[in-house]
Design a protein around this motif. Structure first.
Motif, short mmCIF file in Angstrom:
data_model
loop_
_atom_site.label_atom_id
_atom_site.label_comp_id
_atom_site.label_asym_id
_atom_site.label_seq_id
_atom_site.Cartn_x
_atom_site.Cartn_y
_atom_site.Cartn_z
N GLN A 193 17.44 -55.92 72.70
CA GLN A 193 17.95 -56.28 74.02
C GLN A 193 16.96 -57.21 74.69
OE1 GLN A 193 19.01 -52.87 76.41
NE2 GLN A 193 21.15 -53.08 75.82
N VAL A 194 17.46 -58.35 75.18
CA VAL A 194 16.62 -59.35 75.82
C VAL A 194 17.43 -60.04 76.91
CG1 VAL A 194 15.22 -59.78 73.76
CG2 VAL A 194 17.32 -61.11 74.13
N PHE A 195 16.75 -60.78 77.74
CA PHE A 195 17.42 -61.79 78.57
C PHE A 195 16.68 -63.11 78.32
CE2 PHE A 195 14.14 -60.10 81.35
CZ PHE A 195 13.63 -61.22 81.98
N ASN A 196 17.40 -64.21 78.36
CA ASN A 196 16.88 -65.50 77.93
C ASN A 196 16.58 -66.41 79.12
OD1 ASN A 196 17.31 -65.15 74.97
ND2 ASN A 196 19.43 -64.94 75.65
N MET A 197 15.53 -67.13 78.98
CA MET A 197 15.18 -68.15 79.96
C MET A 197 15.21 -69.50 79.23
SD MET A 197 11.86 -68.35 82.43
CE MET A 197 11.77 -69.66 83.66
N GLY A 198 16.23 -70.33 79.53
CA GLY A 198 16.44 -71.57 78.77
C GLY A 198 16.35 -72.82 79.63
N VAL A 199 16.07 -73.93 78.94
CA VAL A 199 16.05 -75.24 79.60
C VAL A 199 16.84 -76.24 78.73
CG1 VAL A 199 13.86 -74.85 80.79
CG2 VAL A 199 13.84 -75.85 78.51
N GLU A 200 17.31 -77.25 79.37
CA GLU A 200 18.12 -78.27 78.68
C GLU A 200 17.21 -79.18 77.85
OE1 GLU A 200 21.21 -81.93 79.80
OE2 GLU A 200 20.26 -80.68 81.36
N ARG A 201 17.67 -79.51 76.63
CA ARG A 201 17.00 -80.49 75.77
C ARG A 201 17.87 -81.75 75.76
NH1 ARG A 201 17.15 -81.75 70.40
NH2 ARG A 201 18.67 -80.12 70.00
N LYS A 202 17.28 -82.89 76.14
CA LYS A 202 18.06 -84.12 76.30
C LYS A 202 17.81 -85.10 75.16
CE LYS A 202 18.29 -83.86 81.33
NZ LYS A 202 18.05 -84.56 82.60
N ALA A 203 18.84 -85.88 74.93
CA ALA A 203 18.75 -86.95 73.91
C ALA A 203 18.02 -88.16 74.51
CB ALA A 203 20.14 -87.34 73.43
N ALA A 204 17.83 -89.17 73.66
CA ALA A 204 17.10 -90.36 74.12
C ALA A 204 17.82 -91.07 75.25
CB ALA A 204 16.88 -91.33 72.94
N ASP A 205 19.16 -90.99 75.26
CA ASP A 205 19.93 -91.63 76.31
C ASP A 205 20.10 -90.76 77.54
OD1 ASP A 205 21.52 -89.74 75.23
OD2 ASP A 205 23.23 -91.06 74.81
N GLY A 206 19.44 -89.62 77.53
CA GLY A 206 19.50 -88.72 78.69
C GLY A 206 20.67 -87.75 78.68
N SER A 207 21.46 -87.78 77.62
CA SER A 207 22.59 -86.85 77.53
C SER A 207 22.13 -85.48 77.00
CB SER A 207 23.66 -87.45 76.61
OG SER A 207 23.14 -87.61 75.30
N PHE A 208 22.99 -84.53 77.15
CA PHE A 208 22.70 -83.16 76.72
C PHE A 208 22.58 -83.12 75.22
CE2 PHE A 208 24.19 -79.00 75.21
CZ PHE A 208 23.29 -78.16 75.87
N ALA A 209 21.45 -82.58 74.72
CA ALA A 209 21.22 -82.54 73.28
C ALA A 209 21.06 -81.12 72.76
CB ALA A 209 19.98 -83.36 72.92
N GLY A 210 21.00 -80.15 73.62
CA GLY A 210 20.83 -78.76 73.18
C GLY A 210 20.02 -77.94 74.19
N VAL A 211 19.58 -76.79 73.72
CA VAL A 211 18.89 -75.84 74.62
C VAL A 211 17.65 -75.29 73.91
CG1 VAL A 211 19.03 -73.62 75.79
CG2 VAL A 211 20.97 -75.20 75.86
N VAL A 212 16.56 -75.18 74.69
CA VAL A 212 15.38 -74.43 74.25
C VAL A 212 15.37 -73.10 75.00
CG1 VAL A 212 12.87 -74.35 74.15
CG2 VAL A 212 14.07 -76.52 73.76
N SER A 213 15.40 -71.98 74.27
CA SER A 213 15.55 -70.65 74.90
C SER A 213 14.40 -69.74 74.49
CB SER A 213 16.88 -70.03 74.47
OG SER A 213 16.99 -68.73 75.00
N ILE A 214 13.85 -69.03 75.50
CA ILE A 214 12.82 -68.01 75.26
C ILE A 214 13.42 -66.65 75.60
CG2 ILE A 214 10.55 -67.14 75.91
CD1 ILE A 214 9.74 -69.96 76.60
N ALA A 215 13.49 -65.76 74.61
CA ALA A 215 14.05 -64.41 74.81
C ALA A 215 12.94 -63.49 75.33
CB ALA A 215 14.63 -63.88 73.51
N LEU A 216 13.16 -62.92 76.52
CA LEU A 216 12.17 -62.04 77.16
C LEU A 216 12.59 -60.58 77.01
CD1 LEU A 216 11.49 -64.06 80.42
CD2 LEU A 216 10.14 -64.04 78.32
N ARG A 217 11.63 -59.74 76.78
CA ARG A 217 11.90 -58.29 76.63
C ARG A 217 11.97 -57.63 78.00
NH1 ARG A 217 7.92 -59.06 72.44
NH2 ARG A 217 8.83 -58.64 70.38
#
Length: 767
Positions: A193-217
């Motif tokens: 069981q966790v809750f995640n703290m994530g931030v947006e990962r952007k492409a070179a053109d500034g568009s949405f490219a994915g998510v970086v997520s840290i799972a906290l206990r």
């Protein structure tokens, strides 16, 4: 059956003092009490009762209110301090996560999904290095454009996994700030069981490219909150980490894991909706199962609040305990005070009614004090008499035994001298008996008497005591109750009063003896209660002055000329009545005669008719003499008694204490057990008061425990020893005893013993 009841005025006169002398002593002993204003006292007591009731209630109410407010303020202050610490901790954790996310974004900058997959081993090692040093971090993961897992600190290679439909991924992609911190979930990557703290990962053109997520206990926060609150599961405080929408990320004390949310309509939700970043609210929590005082603080710029709650049930419980102590400590003495005031009000009415009877109560108190002083005098005299009575009785026994020896030997020419000695013996015995009676150490032989039949038998004895000038009137009453007394002591009391009456009527008069039944109740004011027989002894003599009347029952006090009186007559009467369970009272006045009244308690049993004595049925049998073990510490008494017993035809073995006698008997019993020979004694005749470990009663108890029947006769001069000896169930003679009485007892024992009980070989022939 007739019964005379004594009213209170009459009962108040039944004391050692006349009414006039008692009133004079009242005035001397008790100050005059001023009149009382009962109305003012009643109003004062009522006002005091009202104040005593109102003040404690007001004080307890004020203290309880103040204490409750103080406890609530303390609880609020504690939650504010605690939530501030928790907020700083959460802010540091989230800032660290934010920095970690930024480093990972920088690590993957310029890489698309394929590029990250191509560098997965290197990225995995770096993710593992960056996230592995933090206990709160369960996993660090990189997700692609569609939500596919590209790299993770937990796995290499990563499994096929996508979070494209998960709320936090969708929220970050759509620009929803709330979802940068997810709800608690079962993490597919972290495996817990966790809750995640994530931030947006952007492409070179500034568009949405994915998510970086840290799972906290969440457990990391639970553990911190546990330490912060003192490390105890029964703490009255709770801690929570909550998103702005009410979703609970961490909570202590922890309950079942799973998604949990605060009630949307709670005061906390309203405060969040109002944009408040910190504050205190009262609310009912579905997590804590009760009402709480909740302090909350917003964690930096993150959509998270830290809450610290204090259970109001704990506040009320502590307040109730304190209130109970306060009530107990306050109202226990108050209730006692109320009871005292209430009883005082009740007693005030009774006191008002009894005010005019105060003098009678004071008179009764003086009577009791006088009786106490009289008892102390008797006790002092008893101590004096008891110390010499035993030795004096031994002297009389020596004289009596030797007179009997001289008479039995038939010495001629000394009859006059022997008669004089016998008269002196009787006088000494009478004087000793009076002294012991006054001192309450005279052995009593109580029996049930019917005064209706017994008084007429005393007529001649009283006539001889009164003399020829005084007429005697005896009224034994009708259906007079039986009494249980020592007949000899009662006879002596009548003689003592009669002699005093004779001396008070020098020119003649009338002496009246009257018996009647009386019943005393408590309200009569008499010192005794119950059923009694009143024996009135009245004369028509000169009477007594008040000062003489006050000392009439005092031992050794007499108004007669020197050599004419001992001062033991009336004290003997008083002591006899008191030892019988009754009371003696006297009324007298100059020129009005004297009335002595004896109050003797009614006997429960009826008097027994004397059975005729069988006249010497066994005289012709001529039993043989007895083998007597004589135990006596006084050598002269022992010598005289031994000589008399031998003259009666008995064998005597004399020892000087009970210890020696018991050893002698034990040796004889041991010999009997070995050889079968009978005991060498038929009777034990023992004094009671002797030196050594054992006395005569101890010896008698030991002898009665033998398996062989062995009669015991005890001799004493003390009433206390006589009473104990009777409980042993042996024959008892009181010193100084009549030799003829001893001879009759020995003859009875001879007849009681069977012929086989006496060994002819060890007994001399009858002389």
């Amino acid at each position: 059956m007739t019964q005379d009841r004594v009213d209170s005025p009459r009962a108040s006169r039944l004391s050692h003092f006349s009414r006039d002398s008692a009133r004079e002593q009242d005035d001397a002993s008790f100050p005059v009490v001023p009149e009382q204003n009962f109305h003012v006292r009643r109003i004062t007591l009522i006002a005091l009762l009202v104040v005593a009731v109102v003040l404690p209630f007001a004080y307890v109410a004020a203290m309880a209110f103040t204490d409750l407010r103080s406890r609530e303020a303390d609880a609020t202050d504690m939650t504010l301090r605690t939530v501030r610490v928790a907020e700083e901790h959460a802010l540091k954790v989230f800032d660290m996560n934010e920095a970690l996310n930024s480093r990972i974004v920088d690590l993957t900058e310029g890489l698309d999904d394929d590029g990250i997959r191509a560098c997965e081993p290197t990225i995995h090692d770096k993710l593992r290095t960056m996230g592995g040093g933090y206990p709160q971090v369960a996993a660090v993961s990189i997700f692609g454009l569609e939500g596919a897992l590209l790299a993770s600190s937990r796995f290499y290679p990563v499994p096929v996994l996508s979070i494209g439909e998960r709320a936090d991924f969708v929220g970050i992609r759509d620009g929803n700030e709330l979802e940068h911190v997810s709800k608690v979930m079962n993490g597919h990557v972290a495996g817990e069981q966790v809750f995640n703290m994530g931030v947006e990962r952007k492409a070179a053109d500034g568009s949405f490219a994915g998510v970086v997520s840290i799972a906290l206990r969440p457990g990391y926060f639970d553990a911190f909150y546990r330490e912060l609150l003192g490390g105890s599961n029964d703490t009255p405080m709770v801690m929570s980490l909550v998103r702005t929408d009410g979703a609970v990320l961490a909570h202590y004390p922890s309950g079942p894991r799973g998604p949990a949310e605060l009630t949307p309509a709670s005061p906390f939700a309203e405060a969040v909706a109002q944009g408040r970043r910190a504050g205190v609210v009262r609310m009912r929590s579905n997590l804590a199962s009760g009402n709480l005082i909740v302090a909350f603080r917003h964690v930096g710029s993150y959509p998270v609040y830290v809450l610290c709650g204090y259970r109001t049930s704990a506040i009320w419980s502590a307040w109730y305990r304190h209130l109970s102590v306060l009530i107990l400590s306050m109202f226990t003495p108050s209730i006692a005070l109320w009871c005292v005031i209430w009883l005082s009000l009740r007693r005030l009415g009774a006191e008002e009614e009894a005010w005019e009877r105060w003098q009678a109560e004071a008179s009764m108190r003086r009577s009791v004090e006088s009786a106490y002083r009289q008892s102390r005098k008797m006790e002092a005299l008893g101590t004096l008499v008891g110390s010499v009575a035993h030795d004096f009785n031994n002297l009389l026994m020596i004289l009596s035994a030797n007179v009997q020896i001289v008479r039995r030997r038939g010495v001629g020419g000394v009859d006059r001298e022997l008669s004089a000695m016998e008269r002196a013996l009787k006088s000494g015995q009478s004087l000793t008996r009076q002294l012991l009676g006054v001192a309450r150490k005279q052995p009593l032989r109580t029996e049930t008497l019917s005064l209706e039949r017994w008084l007429p038998t005393c007529r001649e004895l009283l006539r001889a005591s009164l003399g020829a000038k005084v007429s005697l009137v005896i009224d034994s009453g009708v259906d007079t109750w039986p009494v249980r007394v020592d007949a000899a002591e009662l006879e002596l009391a009548l003689i003592n009063v009669a002699v005093n009456a004779r001396d008070a009527m020098t020119n003649g008069g009338r002496f009246t003896v009257r018996a009647s039944n009386v019943v005393f109740r408590h309200e009569d004011g008499f010192p005794l209660t119950g059923e009694f027989v009143q024996l009135s002894l009245e004369d028509t003599g000169a009477g007594m002055a008040p000062d003489v009347l006050a000392r009439a029952f005092e031992p050794l006090f007499t108004t007669k000329s020197k050599g004419m009186g001992t001062g033991l007559g009336l004290p003997q009467v008083f002591a006899f009545c008191e030892s019988s369970g009754g009371l003696a009272a006297i009324d007298s006045a100059i020129g009005a005669g004297t009335s002595v009244r004896l109050y003797l308690p009614r006997a429960s049993a009826e008097p027994q008719s004397a059975s005729p004595v069988e006249a010497g049925a066994q005289e012709s049998d001529a039993p043989q003499g007895l083998r007597v073990l004589l135990v006596e510490d006084n050598q002269e008494v022992a010598a005289g008694t031994e000589a008399l017993l031998q003259m009666m035809g008995h064998q005597v073995t004399c020892v000087f204490n009970a210890d020696m006698a018991l050893r002698l008997l034990d040796d004889a019993r041991a010999k009997r057990a070995d050889t079968g020979e009978p005991l060498p004694f038929d009777l034990v005749l023992s004094d009671i008061h002797m030196p050594g470990k054992l006395n005569g009663i101890d010896l008698a108890e030991a002898v009665l425990a033998f398996d062989t029947r062995l009669p015991v006769i005890l001799v004493t001069g003390y009433a206390e020893e006589l009473d104990r000896a009777r409980h042993v169930n042996v024959r008892v003679l009181s010193k100084p005893f009549d030799i003829g009485l001893l001879e009759k007892l020995l003859e009875g024992i001879q007849h009681d013993l069977a012929p086989t009980d006496i060994d002819p070989a060890t007994h001399p022939a009858d002389s």
